[in-house]
Design a protein around this motif. Structure first.
Motif, short mmCIF file in Angstrom:
data_model
loop_
_atom_site.label_atom_id
_atom_site.label_comp_id
_atom_site.label_asym_id
_atom_site.label_seq_id
_atom_site.Cartn_x
_atom_site.Cartn_y
_atom_site.Cartn_z
N PHE A 6 44.67 59.80 58.77
CA PHE A 6 44.16 58.38 59.44
C PHE A 6 45.21 57.44 59.24
CE2 PHE A 6 43.10 58.99 54.69
CZ PHE A 6 43.66 57.94 54.13
N GLU A 7 44.98 56.29 59.59
CA GLU A 7 45.75 55.05 59.75
C GLU A 7 45.43 53.82 59.09
OE1 GLU A 7 47.72 52.23 63.43
OE2 GLU A 7 46.50 54.08 63.91
N VAL A 8 46.43 53.20 58.28
CA VAL A 8 46.13 51.99 57.49
C VAL A 8 46.88 51.00 57.71
CG1 VAL A 8 45.07 53.28 55.77
CG2 VAL A 8 47.44 52.96 55.56
N THR A 9 46.81 49.94 57.24
CA THR A 9 47.84 48.65 57.18
C THR A 9 47.92 48.15 55.98
OG1 THR A 9 46.93 47.83 59.54
CG2 THR A 9 48.17 46.44 58.14
N LEU A 10 49.22 48.21 55.50
CA LEU A 10 49.48 47.78 54.12
C LEU A 10 50.10 46.40 54.25
CD1 LEU A 10 50.21 48.02 51.23
CD2 LEU A 10 52.29 49.24 51.74
N ASP A 11 49.23 45.35 53.69
CA ASP A 11 49.64 44.12 53.54
C ASP A 11 50.44 43.79 52.44
OD1 ASP A 11 48.13 43.55 56.07
OD2 ASP A 11 46.21 43.62 54.79
N ALA A 12 51.57 43.10 52.52
CA ALA A 12 52.41 42.66 51.46
C ALA A 12 53.21 41.55 51.79
CB ALA A 12 53.29 43.78 51.10
N SER A 13 53.89 40.67 50.82
CA SER A 13 54.63 39.70 50.73
C SER A 13 56.07 40.29 50.97
CB SER A 13 54.55 38.80 49.70
OG SER A 13 54.79 39.30 48.38
N ASN A 17 52.69 45.60 57.25
CA ASN A 17 52.55 44.11 57.58
C ASN A 17 52.96 43.32 56.57
OD1 ASN A 17 51.50 41.82 59.10
ND2 ASN A 17 49.38 41.88 58.10
N LEU A 18 54.56 42.59 56.74
CA LEU A 18 54.87 41.75 55.56
C LEU A 18 54.80 40.22 56.14
CD1 LEU A 18 58.53 43.96 55.00
CD2 LEU A 18 55.97 43.97 53.76
N MET A 19 54.66 39.63 55.10
CA MET A 19 54.50 38.09 55.33
C MET A 19 55.23 37.23 54.19
SD MET A 19 50.32 38.30 55.96
CE MET A 19 50.11 39.70 54.95
N SER A 20 55.59 36.11 54.56
CA SER A 20 56.02 35.18 53.48
C SER A 20 54.97 34.79 52.52
CB SER A 20 56.49 33.79 54.21
OG SER A 20 56.79 32.90 53.34
N MET A 29 49.47 44.96 48.78
CA MET A 29 50.04 45.09 47.57
C MET A 29 50.60 43.61 47.02
SD MET A 29 54.14 46.39 46.80
CE MET A 29 54.93 44.99 47.10
N THR A 30 49.97 43.28 45.99
CA THR A 30 50.24 42.02 45.43
C THR A 30 50.42 42.15 43.82
OG1 THR A 30 49.00 40.10 45.18
CG2 THR A 30 47.91 41.98 44.89
N GLY A 31 50.60 40.99 43.18
CA GLY A 31 50.90 40.88 41.40
C GLY A 31 49.74 39.83 41.14
N TRP A 32 49.68 40.27 39.60
CA TRP A 32 48.89 39.40 39.00
C TRP A 32 49.33 39.22 37.81
CZ3 TRP A 32 45.75 35.86 40.94
CH2 TRP A 32 44.75 35.23 39.95
N ALA A 33 49.43 38.11 37.10
CA ALA A 33 49.67 37.83 35.50
C ALA A 33 48.59 36.74 35.03
CB ALA A 33 51.25 37.25 35.46
N ASP A 34 48.30 36.72 33.87
CA ASP A 34 47.45 35.85 33.17
C ASP A 34 48.20 35.41 31.65
OD1 ASP A 34 44.46 34.72 33.12
OD2 ASP A 34 45.32 34.87 31.17
N SER A 35 48.26 34.27 31.48
CA SER A 35 48.83 33.73 30.38
C SER A 35 47.97 33.43 29.16
CB SER A 35 49.58 32.63 30.59
OG SER A 35 48.89 31.59 31.10
N GLY A 36 46.79 34.21 29.33
CA GLY A 36 45.52 33.83 28.17
C GLY A 36 45.72 34.80 27.11
N GLY A 37 46.51 35.92 27.38
CA GLY A 37 46.54 36.98 26.23
C GLY A 37 45.14 37.79 26.21
N GLU A 38 44.23 37.78 26.72
CA GLU A 38 43.05 38.16 26.86
C GLU A 38 42.61 38.93 28.27
OE1 GLU A 38 40.68 38.32 24.42
OE2 GLU A 38 41.48 36.82 23.11
N SER A 39 42.45 40.41 28.00
CA SER A 39 42.17 41.12 29.24
C SER A 39 40.97 40.91 29.60
CB SER A 39 42.37 42.53 28.65
OG SER A 39 41.39 43.09 27.98
N ALA A 40 40.04 40.29 29.09
CA ALA A 40 38.65 39.93 29.49
C ALA A 40 39.01 38.94 30.56
CB ALA A 40 37.81 39.27 28.50
N LEU A 41 39.90 37.89 30.49
CA LEU A 41 39.90 37.15 31.55
C LEU A 41 40.68 37.66 32.74
CD1 LEU A 41 41.73 34.11 29.37
CD2 LEU A 41 39.19 34.21 30.07
N MET A 42 41.42 38.79 32.55
CA MET A 42 41.96 39.23 33.62
C MET A 42 40.74 40.10 34.21
SD MET A 42 45.66 40.41 32.30
CE MET A 42 46.22 41.13 34.11
N ALA A 43 39.79 40.54 33.49
CA ALA A 43 38.77 41.51 34.21
C ALA A 43 37.79 40.47 35.00
CB ALA A 43 38.05 42.18 33.06
#
Length: 537
Positions: free
Chosen positions: A365-372, A400-403, A425-439
């Motif tokens: 099958f065919e997919v598109t990978l979006d990423a910065s 599909n690469l983008m700024s 494909m992306t990234g995520w970080a949270d500075s709260g120290g609590e995984s519940a906030l990330m969830a």
């Protein structure tokens, strides 16, 4: 290597001829990988934009270097016995940069502005709040919908704006006239070239050492290195991994590496029949189905990617393979979760079992990978490597690469054109120290027609749906005992891992370089603040 060296040499010559922005003994120049998206602090929740805005705007509470909340514009607070009502006591005699007084009215105005759906990236901050009201000019009452153990960790993200300045003004005007109570005042912003801030000499708290700070957005990796080598910058963030040894050979430069909270990962739209309905390059399969709905396909994609090779060859060792979204040390981190092993033969077998055999052209099958391609360390190269791994097991990939200036709005579930992405494909970080906030942000159920619970699931771009995970996240948010909350969240992350709700790739290592004029103390959340700079003389 020759091309890289030539690029650095060329940029070095150009920079040597350019004027240096630091003109005083207590002035500094900081090179960043990008510019602020806006000096209105609400349209985009992104590390560079947030950090720059927090120089201008204060918050009610601010995290320390260990991510624990400290008093900011709120000097103290009280919590009711039922853990639903919070009373915040605001600082007195605080002035905005233009001389206006700071009061509870400014907090109310900022709270209201943060809740604007489609215009604010911070709607999650008050998603657990039922009401808020001014008791007097320096006292604020906040009532939560249910017991809320983590309200402070959300309020730390909300910049406080001046109601008197902003009331009745258009968003574009507000973005060009930032007026906060923070440590620095805007002097000049030439987009794409420099953001110049001067110290707020009337700041209510401790004044930072640098009197003037020039932030230079430097999107080209080689140019960031050249700025450091030439002395055009005192501090540079996101040093290219390939240039670390070049900089380490210079005795006047210190290279710093800090384990990052940021996880790089893949989101797969596995909980919808019609993913990326408005994308230019939609998902295509022989029978028109969505392959990602089958857990065997999601597992196959996971097993097809050689993350160890990405860390070694693309990241030059400056990353750690990830098994979960959650950094070790966060409340709720589950160390029992392990990465699925790299096994392309098993991936092919799973794809066959899922009913997606190779077609005549060799693809399933065919997919598109979006990423910065300019936001995370080597993000374009990582996305290219992933495309190569997937093609080896028979999945055709359109890359599909983008700024970053386009990418985040493109993949947003609230973008104006509709649903664009099915694999990103992306990234995520949270500075709260609590995984519940990330969830709350990454896992809480969301559908294509909107959130299951307003303000939750804002970056659940795979439309993951699991009512049991939602129930446990709600329970964790109302649990004040840290150990009990951690136990609940460990179960949540186990559920998400068993569902292959996302494909974790790695945690970055943040790389900085500074010259011998200064000492810099990196933060775990990668927010670059001028007040973390010390002068050596």
């Amino acid at each position: 290597m020759k091309r890289a060296a030539l690029a650095i040499l060329t940029a070095f010559i150009v920079i040597q001829a350019a004027a240096c922005y630091a003109t005083g003994p207590r002035d500094i120049v900081i090179g960043l990988a990008g510019d602020a998206y806006s000096l209105d602090p609400y349209p985009l929740n992104e590390t560079i934009t947030n950090a720059l805005n927090y120089h201008i705007f204060d918050r009610l509470v601010e995290p320390d270097k260990n991510l624990q909340p400290l008093p900011g514009l709120a000097e103290s607070w009280e919590i009711s016995d039922d853990s639903r009502t919070w009373i915040f006591h605001l600082r007195k005699d605080v002035k905005f940069h233009n001389g206006n007084d700071f009061t509870a009215d400014d907090v109310i105005f900022s709270f209201d502005r943060s809740k604007r759906s489609g215009k604010s990236a911070f709607t999650y901050c008050l998603s657990t709040v039922e009401s808020y009201e001014k008791l007097d000019d320096h006292t604020l009452k906040v009532v939560c919908k249910e017991p809320n153990a983590l309200l402070l960790a959300h309020l730390k993200d909300l910049a406080i704006m001046d109601k008197e300045t902003c009331r009745g003004k258009e968003d574009d005007w507000i973005a060009l006239h930032p007026n906060g109570t923070g440590r620095y005042i805007l002097e000049e912003h030439l987009r794409g070239d420099r953001l110049v801030l001067v110290r707020n000499e009337n700041y209510w708290g401790e004044k930072p050492a640098p009197e003037k700070v020039t932030f230079k957005p430097i999107t080209n990796e080689g140019t960031r290195t050249a700025n450091m080598l030439s002395g055009a910058a005192d501090l540079v963030v996101d040093i290219p991994v390939r240039d670390v040894k070049i900089l380490e050979r210079n005795k006047r430069i210190s290279v710093l590496s800090e384990p990052s909270l940021r996880v790089i990962y893949l989101n797969l739209a596995g909980w919808t029949d019609k993913p990326s309905v408005d994308a230019k390059m939609p998902l295509k399969s022989p029978d028109g189905s969505n392959p990602f709905k089958d857990i065997k396909v999601r597992e196959a994609i996971y097993r097809a990617i050689d993350e160890d090779e990405i860390v070694d060859k693309v990241m030059n060792g400056f990353a750690e393979p990830a098994a979960t979204y959650i950094p070790e040390g966060f409340n709720g981190y589950n160390g029992d979760i392990r990465r699925l092993s790299y096994d392309p033969k098993m991936a092919e077998k799973l794809l066959d079992e899922a009913g997606y055999p190779r077609q005549k052209d060799g693809y399933r099958f065919e997919v598109t990978l979006d990423a910065s391609n300019d936001r995370y360390i080597n993000d374009g190269a990582i996305a290219g490597a992933i495309a190569g791994y997937l093609e080896k097991v028979g999945i055709k990939v359109n890359l599909n690469l983008m700024s970053r200036t386009v990418f985040f709005s493109y993949i947003s579930s609230s973008n104006k054109t509709g649903d664009n992405t099915h694999l990103c494909m992306t990234g995520w970080a949270d500075s709260g120290g609590e995984s519940a906030l990330m969830a709350l942000d990454l896992l809480y159920s969301i559908k294509q027609d909107g959130p299951v619970k307003e303000g939750y699931g804002g970056v659940n771009r795979g439309y993951y749906l699991n009512p049991e995970a939602d129930r446990l996240i709600d329970l964790a948010m109302s649990t004040f005992d840290p150990e009990e909350r951690a136990k609940i969240m460990r179960d949540v992350w186990a559920i998400a891992a068993n569902d292959v709700s996302y494909v974790p790739l790695h945690f970055q290592k943040d790389i900085y370089a500074c010259n011998d004029r200064i000492t810099y103390h990196p933060r775990k959340d990668k927010y670059v603040y001028a007040w973390d700079v010390e002068f050596r003389d």
